[in-house]
Design a protein around this motif. Sequence first.
Motif, PDB file in Angstrom:
ATOM      1  N   CYS A 113       2.211  -1.545  -0.701  1.00  0.00           N
ATOM      2  CA  CYS A 113       0.959  -1.155  -0.050  1.00  0.00           C
ATOM      3  C   CYS A 113       0.611  -2.176   1.026  1.00  0.00           C
ATOM      4  O   CYS A 113       0.772  -3.388   0.828  1.00  0.00           O
ATOM      5  CB  CYS A 113      -0.183  -1.060  -1.063  1.00  0.00           C
ATOM      6  SG  CYS A 113      -0.043   0.343  -2.182  1.00  0.00           S
ATOM      7  N   ASP A 118      -5.444   0.483   0.814  1.00  0.00           N
ATOM      8  CA  ASP A 118      -4.433   1.511   0.542  1.00  0.00           C
ATOM      9  C   ASP A 118      -4.196   1.659  -0.950  1.00  0.00           C
ATOM     10  O   ASP A 118      -4.022   2.777  -1.461  1.00  0.00           O
ATOM     11  CB  ASP A 118      -3.118   1.157   1.245  1.00  0.00           C
ATOM     12  CG  ASP A 118      -3.183   1.355   2.744  1.00  0.00           C
ATOM     13  OD1 ASP A 118      -4.177   1.948   3.214  1.00  0.00           O
ATOM     14  OD2 ASP A 118      -2.257   0.920   3.452  1.00  0.00           O
ATOM     15  N   ARG A 155       4.819   2.814   3.508  1.00  0.00           N
ATOM     16  CA  ARG A 155       3.950   3.983   3.332  1.00  0.00           C
ATOM     17  C   ARG A 155       4.693   5.117   2.640  1.00  0.00           C
ATOM     18  O   ARG A 155       4.151   5.787   1.753  1.00  0.00           O
ATOM     19  CB  ARG A 155       3.427   4.446   4.692  1.00  0.00           C
ATOM     20  CG  ARG A 155       2.447   5.610   4.625  1.00  0.00           C
ATOM     21  CD  ARG A 155       1.996   6.010   6.018  1.00  0.00           C
ATOM     22  NE  ARG A 155       3.125   6.402   6.846  1.00  0.00           N
ATOM     23  CZ  ARG A 155       3.675   7.620   6.835  1.00  0.00           C
ATOM     24  NH1 ARG A 155       3.203   8.538   6.016  1.00  0.00           N
ATOM     25  NH2 ARG A 155       4.682   7.911   7.637  1.00  0.00           N
TER      26      ARG A 155
END
Length: 376
Positions: A113, A118, A155
């Motif tokens: 992350c 996030d 991601r």
Amino acid sequence: MLRLVTTSICLYCQRAQVTPLLLQRTCSSVTQEENPLVIDALYDLSVDISKVRKLKGWVLRQKPVYVNETVTLLRDIGANETVIARVLELHPEAILCKPEQMELQKQLWMSVCANNKDLVGIVEKFPASFFTSSSNHDNQKANIEYFQTLHLNKRIISKLMASAPQSFSRPVKQNQEMIQTLQKTFLDLGGNEDNMKVWLQKLLTQYPYVLLKPSDALCDNLTFLHNRGFTSGELLHLLSKLRGFVTELNPESMRLTLSYSQEMFRCTEDELRRIVLQCPALLYYSVPILADRFKGLLSAGVSVEQITETPTVLELTTQIVQFRILKLRSYGYDVCSGSLDVLNGTKKDFEMSYGKLRLRRERPIFNPVAPLRTED
């Protein structure tokens, strides 16, 4: 320690405004009673106790529990009180995770992350993926390292871990086998190695559960379509456009769909392949769904020839098609004599097309012989 005094549970039930019937069941029929300290702690966090009882009431009768430790960890990564309450309502099992286990998970997830924000977003949407068994930690770590060797960015990996946690909990060798099968298939069909990374990223992002499917399913589907006359280039096109086709479908379902479609379109095998390549999603739909959509279009006056020219209209439900046809007719557009392209697309795409038709009808027609207005 758990208190087994009936009156203590009843007092809490009154606080939670439980109905008399539920109160009677709680006090008389449950052999292992709820932990009142846990109930109070969750109540103070604004957790909907009734929702927890209804969906996962067994958690409230477990011990030991780590409510304070769970809340502290969530606050440390930036979760506010609303998020904490939502997480504990959706996944109350979180309070059963040992503190050291949660800390390991925090470190693991922070490796993929970008920041705490996030991570909070992932925990809020996928709490079961974060609060998982400590026995899977080594497999999770090994799988993260493997996906990093594929040059997938953080991601992509974090999204994959969140949406398909089972694929990270199992031995890395199983994921390696599926990834290698996908890569080999892509290249064997004529795919460019430079484009393979992008294709793999899109596949894993849009269809993360592909890793849990048997690799034989991909070979079976490709063999079936190859025997139906699809070339390697056309199969690569399907592989890129219809990513779920990789393992979600099977030869028998596709055979039924293609047979019905050929009958409805009244076309040859070559023409059917062209239609499928124009609308790959056609392979997904079962015969009853296709029959309903064909019937809806034909009953609205649309011809088979029009559907053949714009087969992607079959991706829309019958209700959406009927609504759009009526709306277009209100502004003078007859789909029975025009193109069906105007029906296609998302709601936003349709509204844009509809807006242009409305402006065209409402805008005054310019008369070239009318005198121009001039100031006196």
